[in-house]
Scaffold this motif. Structure first.
Motif, short mmCIF file in Angstrom:
data_model
loop_
_atom_site.label_atom_id
_atom_site.label_comp_id
_atom_site.label_asym_id
_atom_site.label_seq_id
_atom_site.Cartn_x
_atom_site.Cartn_y
_atom_site.Cartn_z
N ASN A 307 0.90 -1.20 0.05
CA ASN A 307 0.00 -0.11 -0.09
C ASN A 307 0.86 1.19 -0.07
O ASN A 307 0.29 2.42 -0.26
CB ASN A 307 -1.00 0.08 1.33
N MET A 308 2.17 1.14 0.18
CA MET A 308 3.17 2.32 0.17
C MET A 308 3.61 2.26 -1.48
O MET A 308 4.69 3.01 -1.63
CB MET A 308 4.26 2.07 1.08
N GLY A 309 3.23 1.65 -2.23
CA GLY A 309 3.50 1.71 -3.78
C GLY A 309 4.35 0.60 -4.24
O GLY A 309 5.12 0.74 -5.26
N CYS A 310 4.68 -0.41 -3.04
CA CYS A 310 5.56 -1.59 -3.68
C CYS A 310 5.24 -2.21 -4.87
O CYS A 310 3.93 -2.67 -4.87
CB CYS A 310 5.87 -2.30 -2.47
N LYS A 311 6.01 -2.23 -5.84
CA LYS A 311 5.86 -2.81 -7.33
C LYS A 311 6.44 -4.15 -7.32
O LYS A 311 6.64 -4.76 -8.37
CB LYS A 311 6.37 -2.10 -8.38
N GLY A 312 6.86 -4.66 -6.33
CA GLY A 312 7.48 -6.27 -5.96
C GLY A 312 6.65 -7.26 -6.73
O GLY A 312 7.33 -8.05 -7.51
N TRP A 324 21.77 -7.37 -2.58
CA TRP A 324 22.61 -6.15 -2.86
C TRP A 324 23.85 -5.98 -2.00
O TRP A 324 23.74 -6.42 -0.81
CB TRP A 324 21.95 -4.71 -2.77
N ASN A 325 24.80 -5.28 -2.25
CA ASN A 325 25.87 -4.86 -1.72
C ASN A 325 26.59 -6.11 -0.95
O ASN A 325 26.70 -6.31 0.17
CB ASN A 325 25.60 -3.97 -0.56
N GLN A 326 27.10 -6.96 -1.92
CA GLN A 326 27.83 -8.33 -1.65
C GLN A 326 26.73 -8.92 -0.83
O GLN A 326 27.14 -9.65 0.44
CB GLN A 326 29.15 -8.07 -0.81
N GLY A 327 25.56 -9.26 -1.08
CA GLY A 327 24.62 -9.88 -0.57
C GLY A 327 23.98 -9.75 1.00
O GLY A 327 23.68 -10.40 1.71
N THR A 328 24.27 -8.42 1.24
CA THR A 328 24.01 -7.90 2.65
C THR A 328 22.41 -7.46 2.81
O THR A 328 22.22 -7.57 3.82
CB THR A 328 24.88 -6.95 3.13
N GLY A 329 21.77 -7.31 1.99
CA GLY A 329 20.35 -6.67 1.88
C GLY A 329 19.57 -6.33 0.75
O GLY A 329 20.25 -6.43 -0.32
N PHE A 330 18.28 -5.82 0.91
CA PHE A 330 17.45 -5.37 -0.31
C PHE A 330 16.71 -4.29 0.06
O PHE A 330 16.34 -4.29 1.43
CB PHE A 330 17.08 -6.41 -1.16
N PRO A 331 16.01 -3.59 -0.83
CA PRO A 331 15.36 -2.41 -0.15
C PRO A 331 14.11 -2.73 0.60
O PRO A 331 14.05 -1.85 1.74
CB PRO A 331 14.84 -1.74 -1.75
N HIS A 336 11.47 0.33 2.47
CA HIS A 336 11.19 0.85 1.27
C HIS A 336 10.71 -0.22 0.36
O HIS A 336 11.19 -1.18 0.10
CB HIS A 336 12.18 1.76 0.74
N GLY A 337 9.56 0.25 -0.42
CA GLY A 337 8.97 -0.59 -1.22
C GLY A 337 9.71 -0.58 -2.48
O GLY A 337 10.73 -0.06 -2.85
N CYS A 338 9.74 -1.61 -3.46
CA CYS A 338 10.38 -1.92 -4.66
C CYS A 338 9.73 -0.61 -5.75
O CYS A 338 8.53 -0.70 -5.74
CB CYS A 338 10.08 -3.30 -5.41
N TYR A 360 6.81 6.23 -6.23
CA TYR A 360 6.32 5.37 -4.91
C TYR A 360 5.27 6.56 -4.29
O TYR A 360 5.39 7.77 -4.62
CB TYR A 360 7.52 5.14 -3.99
N LYS A 361 4.60 6.23 -3.26
CA LYS A 361 3.78 7.20 -2.58
C LYS A 361 4.84 8.07 -1.72
O LYS A 361 5.58 7.51 -0.76
CB LYS A 361 2.84 6.31 -1.63
N PRO A 362 4.58 9.32 -1.91
CA PRO A 362 5.62 10.44 -1.21
C PRO A 362 5.48 10.41 0.43
O PRO A 362 4.25 10.02 0.61
CB PRO A 362 5.54 11.66 -1.84
#
Ligand code: SF4
Ligand code: SF4
Length: 370
Positions: A307-312, A324-331, A336-338, A360-362
């Motif tokens: 509902n925050m606009g995630c397009k996942g 991301w970043n050598q497998g440490t995390g993702f958005p 934060h949504g995709c 995204y929803k601002p």
């Protein structure tokens, strides 16, 4: 034991010497560095390279039994030449790639990094030392050698009859691309701009891109003939994940062919699933537990960001699997949504949860602390 006289010994040596002098001289062949040589000089053993490729085999859909032969063939091959061109871009794609490089070459245990450094990067405006006519010569020499991988980032602007938005050394982007694509074995469009037009193709006030930006595939198609049928691989993302770029190049080095691609030319091994499918917030999605504002109780409890606009759910990428970043995390782990960055038209695409066109929803101004 027979005793050889000095005279016999002198005669024997003279005879051997004359035999040697009559031998044909060997052709002095130029030394051609192979991938195996480069990895060995970098301290990477054949065993660790094999281990890395075996690890990738499942993702690459290559039978494990075939891998040893492919690895041997790759190690004996000359370094793969890469010509890297940039058009309408922000250099974020190359930044993504080089940020995973070690500060000092090869001081890392990530073989993706080593492989990328071990490619023969024969032309890249951003990374190469030569400039001006020397740089132009490097590009011409690399193109003349043939069978290189042409990597392109950035969208292609309309050349407006030769007076367009991208002119380098008196040539438009379209002319530069055509010349570089002629002898390329494959074209790899890195980033969403090169793959689908990306930000430069976003609609302006009149509903059109101000530069008439198109994808690299569309530009090649417009040339017709063999350009239109040239093998193109789209490695989308804004930017793409470094390991996805590396994995695509490694696949080509090992197989000398493209991996299986989806309908918009992305390797299925990395873009086969949506980020939603492996998102750890999916359980909340399925139970209808959603964040409604970035600072609400649901946000603190890690509810789904739909509902925050995630397009996942409509975005194909490997963010939740490779991370991301050598497998440490993702958005979504960061709250934060995709944004749907690996899909065509993502700058203009409407969020599926109905917040209208855009990213995204601002944030509401009232949610920001003073
Ligand atoms: S946060 Fe986005 S990707 Fe994750 S479950 Fe919710 S909708 Fe899917
Ligand atoms: S989570 Fe979505 S917007 Fe973020 S990098 Fe992945 S595909 Fe792009």
């Amino acid at each position: 034991m027979s005793i050889v006289s000095k005279k016999e010994l002198r005669t024997s040596i003279a005879s051997r010497l004359s035999q040697h002098l009559e031998l044909e001289t060997l052709d002095e062949k130029p030394y051609i560095e192979t991938l195996g040589d480069r990895l060995a000089s970098s301290g990477v053993s054949r065993r660790s390279f094999m281990k890395y490729c075996m690890g990738l085999s499942a993702m690459m859909a290559i039978p494990v039994s075939l891998m040893p032969k492919l690895v041997e063939a790759a190690l004996l091959s000359p370094l793969t030449s890469v010509v890297y061109l940039s058009f309408q871009e922000c250099t974020g794609c190359l930044e993504s790639l080089v940020n995973v490089f070690p500060n000092t070459q090869f001081k890392t245990d990530s073989i993706e990094n080593i492989l990328l450094t071990a490619l023969s990067l024969d032309y890249s405006e951003t990374l190469m030392a030569p400039s001006g006519t020397q740089a132009e010569k490097s590009r011409a020499d690399a193109i003349a050698k043939k069978n290189y991988i042409l990597v392109v980032d950035g969208a292609m602007p309309d050349d407006k009859g030769g007076a367009g938005f991208f002119i380098q050394s008196g040539k438009t982007g379209l002319q530069l691309l055509k010349a570089a694509a002629t002898n390329a074995a494959v074209v790899v469009s890195v980033g969403t701009c090169a793959s689908f037009g990306g930000l430069p193709a976003a609609k302006g006030p009149n509903g059109k891109s101000p530069t008439g930006a198109i994808s690299i595939k569309a530009a090649l198609t417009s040339f017709g003939g063999t350009y239109a049928t040239k093998k193109v691989i789209n490695v989308s993302g804004c930017p793409p994940i470094a390991e996805v770029i590396a994995g695509t190049l490694v696949y080509w080095i090992l197989n000398k062919k493209a991996p299986e691609l989806d309908s918009i030319l992305r390797p299925k091994m990395f873009y086969g699933e949506t980020v939603h499918e492996e998102c750890y917030r999916k359980e909340f999605f399925e139970h209808g537990q959603f964040v409604e504002s970035f600072d609400d109780a649901g946000a603190r409890r890690g509810f789904c960001l739909f509902n925050m606009g995630c397009k996942g759910p409509i975005t194909h990428n490997a963010c939740t699997t490779l991370k991301w970043n050598q497998g440490t995390g993702f958005p979504m782990e960061a709250g934060h949504g995709c944004l749907g960055c690996s899909e065509p038209g993502f700058w203009d695409k409407e969020a599926i949860s109905g917040q209208g066109v855009g990213f995204y929803k601002p944030l509401d101004i009232n949610t920001i602390d003073d």
